[in-house]
Design an enzyme around this catalytic site. Structure first.
Site, PDB file in Angstrom:
ATOM      1  N   ASP A   4      43.433  42.943  29.543  1.00  0.00           N
ATOM      2  CA  ASP A   4      43.602  41.606  30.081  1.00  0.00           C
ATOM      3  C   ASP A   4      44.417  41.720  31.378  1.00  0.00           C
ATOM      4  OD1 ASP A   4      43.927  38.690  30.117  1.00  0.00           O
ATOM      5  OD2 ASP A   4      45.996  39.155  29.528  1.00  0.00           O
ATOM      6  N   ARG A   5      44.297  40.728  32.270  1.00  0.00           N
ATOM      7  CA  ARG A   5      45.002  40.811  33.552  1.00  0.00           C
ATOM      8  C   ARG A   5      46.394  40.173  33.484  1.00  0.00           C
ATOM      9  NH1 ARG A   5      43.301  37.542  38.995  1.00  0.00           N
ATOM     10  NH2 ARG A   5      45.066  36.284  38.300  1.00  0.00           N
ATOM     11  N   ASP A   6      46.427  38.837  33.365  1.00  0.00           N
ATOM     12  CA  ASP A   6      47.696  38.105  33.507  1.00  0.00           C
ATOM     13  C   ASP A   6      48.533  38.201  32.238  1.00  0.00           C
ATOM     14  OD1 ASP A   6      46.898  37.193  36.080  1.00  0.00           O
ATOM     15  OD2 ASP A   6      45.631  35.699  35.098  1.00  0.00           O
ATOM     16  N   ASP A  12      52.484  37.109  34.571  1.00  0.00           N
ATOM     17  CA  ASP A  12      51.632  35.919  34.572  1.00  0.00           C
ATOM     18  C   ASP A  12      52.161  34.882  35.555  1.00  0.00           C
ATOM     19  OD1 ASP A  12      49.761  34.033  34.021  1.00  0.00           O
ATOM     20  OD2 ASP A  12      50.545  33.505  32.040  1.00  0.00           O
ATOM     21  N   THR A  46      39.127  39.204  32.138  1.00  0.00           N
ATOM     22  CA  THR A  46      40.095  38.135  32.426  1.00  0.00           C
ATOM     23  C   THR A  46      39.458  36.756  32.536  1.00  0.00           C
ATOM     24  OG1 THR A  46      41.807  37.416  34.000  1.00  0.00           O
ATOM     25  CG2 THR A  46      39.994  38.711  34.914  1.00  0.00           C
ATOM     26  N   ASN A  47      40.098  35.783  31.893  1.00  0.00           N
ATOM     27  CA  ASN A  47      39.738  34.373  32.062  1.00  0.00           C
ATOM     28  C   ASN A  47      40.377  33.862  33.353  1.00  0.00           C
ATOM     29  OD1 ASN A  47      38.493  34.318  29.568  1.00  0.00           O
ATOM     30  ND2 ASN A  47      40.030  33.031  28.568  1.00  0.00           N
ATOM     31  N   CYS A  81      35.691  35.589  33.734  1.00  0.00           N
ATOM     32  CA  CYS A  81      35.069  34.315  33.362  1.00  0.00           C
ATOM     33  C   CYS A  81      35.622  33.236  34.288  1.00  0.00           C
ATOM     34  CB  CYS A  81      35.369  33.951  31.910  1.00  0.00           C
ATOM     35  SG  CYS A  81      34.908  32.237  31.557  1.00  0.00           S
ATOM     36  N   CYS A  89      30.867  28.217  27.848  1.00  0.00           N
ATOM     37  CA  CYS A  89      30.214  29.486  28.186  1.00  0.00           C
ATOM     38  C   CYS A  89      30.409  30.490  27.053  1.00  0.00           C
ATOM     39  CB  CYS A  89      30.801  30.048  29.479  1.00  0.00           C
ATOM     40  SG  CYS A  89      32.512  30.596  29.296  1.00  0.00           S
ATOM     41  N   CYS A  91      31.441  33.566  27.782  1.00  0.00           N
ATOM     42  CA  CYS A  91      32.286  34.640  28.303  1.00  0.00           C
ATOM     43  C   CYS A  91      33.775  34.337  28.212  1.00  0.00           C
ATOM     44  CB  CYS A  91      31.897  35.010  29.735  1.00  0.00           C
ATOM     45  SG  CYS A  91      31.615  33.661  30.887  1.00  0.00           S
ATOM     46  N   LYS A  93      37.200  34.093  26.945  1.00  0.00           N
ATOM     47  CA  LYS A  93      37.875  34.509  25.716  1.00  0.00           C
ATOM     48  C   LYS A  93      38.447  33.282  25.011  1.00  0.00           C
ATOM     49  CE  LYS A  93      40.319  37.317  28.362  1.00  0.00           C
ATOM     50  NZ  LYS A  93      41.355  38.270  28.850  1.00  0.00           N
TER      51      LYS A  93
HETATM   52 ZN   LIG Z   1      32.745  31.927  31.099  1.00  0.00          ZN
END
Ligand SMILES: [Zn+2]
Length: 541
Positions: A4-6, A12, A46-47, A81, A89, A91, A93
């Site tokens: 995950d990114r943030d 974050d 990542t969202n 995403c 969607c 995608c 999470k």
């Molecule tokens: Zn998505």
């Protein structure tokens, strides 16, 4: 290896479109370089709903990602995403779409990926894809999500160290070439325990001339389903049995005699973390077995030639594989460590119709892990109302239960299947809804997604469905947590009783299990285009 990114790779900063605000978490660069040096490919998952909400542009996001690569080194795939929760969607999470997409771009499958994240959505997405999930909580991670995580690490470097340790632990120890003779493998408890030992037994079988399995009466049917087992010796071990009879000297002499007659070259005793391998090791010594390997925290003296130790929290299949590896046995190239059964499994009974039904298995030989009957009835009704074909399974002892559950919408197979027939029924299922009990592991062996109604009496990370798409439901913080209780110690069985049947329906949607087309048409409800409702909460990012 997916990240995950943030909150996981970088601090974050909500809806950040500014590269200057990128701050890696402590130790990130060195930890990622360890993974790269170990030959692992890295992806970011990542969202970024800030795109949908107009908080930053795509080119600003790319500038942020360029800055992250400048500070942390290159990633092999970026999966983003751009949607908001309201977009529905596949995608965002906790949906598993990004995890599948990242795996595909890395040339692999999700079950071979480990995903590290900081909130429940990351864990849910990984599990729903069949990946392994590691949660590195931050101060804002919800306590419920921390409690539900299969694997916790204090920080990113700690997660990386344990990922690499577990990977290394299942690679066979280099050493003098093994004697390829008759190897006795032991797993003396119930069907589920035998099934999760399957990968380790396949590893032993790859290096032995002959594999004899010693199991108890409750594990016999499962042992017969395992690839690599050439012969079975069934004997009840009173120090393993949950309702043990007295230790009968004549019975023990009988067992020792049977073991001596096998002319065993080596024995590998597989146990759960709360069982002792030492009583059997003594009998094996009396039977003249020259080499005995087992996990033991207790001092084994001269009972073991190989005393192996494993930290807590390791999934049971990997725990067993690490013992096999320490004894010199590894899975052959191309044999993934997932659960597997002999190929000649029975066909599902014809009256089940086409595959794609949902198996609901409400019972368990251990009452604390069974679905409360009243809840199982409501789950069956909700599944039927949502257009799923429901097949209810159970043992002969559970006929009354399965009849009641199937009565609210489903086909009752209670008491009508042995373990092999049950496996065949599960093989044709679109998903299985089940507690922490044997059929969950049968589902894993077929890659059939599991909605796990998991009582937290034992750790989910050790006993949850292994390497199969899974949604975990139930209260991970309930009072029965880590008690190993066979009967729920908390009135009302709250860990499972609080499950909302709508969450089971939503879990199937998350897992991509369609409702039955015929029923769907008649019910006028389509599985596609439904609104995403997060089952796990998580932050708004
Ligand atoms: Zn998505």
């Amino acid at each position: 290896m997916l990240l995950d990114r943030d909150g996981t790779l970088v601090e974050d900063v909500p809806f950040n479109g500014d590269p200057e605000k990128v701050r890696p978490v402590p130790g990130a660069r060195a930890a990622l370089d360890r993974l790269r040096a170990a030959g692992l490919r890295l992806g970011v998952v990542t969202n970024q709903s800030g795109l949908a909400r107009g908080y930053f542009t795509e080119s600003q996001m790319h500038a942020v990602h360029a800055r992250i690569e400048q500070l942390l080194g290159p990633f092999d795939t970026w999966q983003v995403c751009p949607h908001d929760d309201s977009d529905g969607c596949g995608c965002r999470k906790p949906a598993p779409g990004l995890v599948h997409a990242a795996a595909a771009e890395l040339g692999t499958v999700a079950t071979r990926c480990v995903m590290v994240g900081d909130i429940g959505r990351d864990v849910s997405a990984a599990l729903a894809a069949g990946a392994t999930a590691v949660l590195v909580p931050t101060p804002v991670t919800r306590p419920q999500e921390v409690a539900a995580a299969p694997w916790l690490a204090a920080d990113l470097p700690g997660a990386v160290a344990e990922i690499l340790r577990r990977q290394h632990a299942v690679i066979p120890a280099a050493g003098p070439s093994r004697t390829r003779g008759t190897v006795l493998v032991v797993r003396a408890d119930s069907a589920g325990d035998v099934l999760v030992t399957g990968p380790a037994i396949r590893a032993v079988a790859a290096g032995a001339d002959r594999v004899v399995m010693l199991c108890g009466p409750r594990g016999r049917a499962a042992a017969e389903l395992l690839p690599g087992v050439d012969a079975i010796v069934e004997h009840r071990l009173p120090w393993i049995d949950p309702t043990p009879g007295p230790v009968d000297p004549a019975d023990m002499h009988d067992l020792t005699g049977r073991l001596a007659a096998l002319r065993i070259d080596e024995a590998v005793i597989f146990t759960s973390y709360h069982q002792s391998s030492l009583p059997l090791a003594l009998l094996l010594r009396l039977a003249g077995v020259p080499r005995v390997a087992a996990i033991s925290d207790d001092y084994p003296g001269s009972l073991l030639d190989l005393r192996h130790r494993v930290p807590t929290g390791v999934p049971e299949p990997e725990r067993a594989l690490s013992l096999a590896a320490a004894a010199g046995y590894g899975l052959p190239t191309g044999d993934e460590p997932g659960l597997r059964l002999r190929p000649e499994v029975h066909r599902p009974p014809a009256r089940l119709g086409t595959p794609g039904y949902v198996v609901l298995h409400p019972g368990s030989s251990v009452p604390s892990r069974a679905c409360p009957p009243e809840l199982a009835v409501r789950i069956a009704r909700s599944l039927a109302d949502a257009g799923h074909r429901v097949v209810v399974t159970g043992t002969p002892d559970e006929r009354e239960l399965t009849a009641a559950v199937a009565g609210s919408g489903g086909l009752d197979l209670g008491g009508r299947t042995g373990l092999a027939e049950l496996a065949a029924v599960i093989a044709g299922a679109g998903a299985v809804v089940v507690g922490n009990t044997g059929p969950a592991h049968l589902a894993a062996a077929f890659g059939v997604p599991v909605v796990s109604l998991f009582a937290p009496t034992v750790p989910f990370g050790q006993w949850g469905p292994y390497r199969v798409p899974t949604v975990r439901l139930g209260d991970a913080t309930a009072g029965c947590r880590d008690t190993r209780a066979a009967a729920c110690p908390v009135p009302g069985h709250p860990c499972l009783a609080g499950i909302d049947p709508a969450d089971v329906v939503e879990a199937l949607r998350l897992l991509g299990v369609p409702a039955d087309p015929v029923r769907t048409v008649s019910a006028g409800v389509g599985p596609a285009g439904a609104t995403v409702v997060s089952a796990s909460g998580g932050s708004g990012r």
